[in-house]
Design a protein around this motif. Structure first.
Motif: not given
Length: 200
Positions: A21, A24, A62-63, A148, A166, A168-169, A175, A188-189
């Motif tokens: 979350t 990474d 994460w970005e 996540n 979350c 992204w994770g 997912r 989503e991000m």
């Protein structure tokens, strides 16, 4: 009441999962075997734990998470971490990222927060979230949770904490469920966390 004071009074406490979350941590799975099957406290376990700690400090964030952290700082939002990882590992990573002023070590609820028996959020077990509420001395409606895994949101929601997935994770079945069944509470991000916090 000035604008800042009003904003702070309306802010919810942001409760984050850690692995997957905030960071990474996928690369850490290859190191778990170093101590996972060793007796806790044994020399082998200590060596494995040390190597794991070295690698968790090097996990990428994460970005977009830097912007989330800055938003939390700017708005002085209270935070906590509820994780199935151990508190000492999370504290080591938090220090490496320079986040120790954002995430108070007393508000990190790890898998041994309830005693010697390891706890998790598997099957939506809310025990760690209940402990977090006790530590934070607050009510579920004053919090908002981010994780996540689907179990993260189920565990939080079961005791009345609004929660977001979350994406992204997330991996595998989690997912799929987030995209197909839980899209309305799936972010989503990382930058979407800011939007969620603004809507509290």
């Amino acid at each position: 009441m000035n604008k800042e004071t009003k904003e702070l009074s309306n802010s919810k406490i942001a409760i984050f999962d850690f692995d997957g979350t905030l960071i990474d941590s996928r690369q850490l799975k290859q190191y778990e075997y170093l101590f996972k099957n060793s007796p806790r406290g044994s020399d082998e376990w200590k060596r494995g734990r040390k190597e794991y700690l070295n690698h968790i400090k090097g996990c990428p964030i994460w970005e977009g998470m830097d912007e989330v952290i800055n938003y939390i700082i700017q708005h002085r939002i209270r935070t906590a971490i509820v994780t199935a990882n151990t508190k000492d590992r999370v504290i080591a990573a938090i220090k490496a990222f320079g986040w120790q002023d954002i995430f108070d070590k007393n508000h990190i609820i790890g898998c041994y927060a309830l005693g010697m028996k390891r706890a998790s959020k598997d099957n939506g077990d809310s025990s760690l979230f209940i402990q977090a509420l006790e530590v934070l001395q607050t009510k579920p409606e004053n919090c908002i949770a981010f994780g996540n895994e689907v179990n993260d949101t189920i565990a939080a929601q079961r005791i009345g904490i609004p929660a977001y997935n979350c994406l992204w994770g997330a991996e595998g079945k989690d997912r799929e469920i987030m995209l197909d069944e839980l899209a309305d509470i799936t972010l989503e991000m990382p930058l979407d966390i800011i939007t969620a916090l603004e809507s509290c």
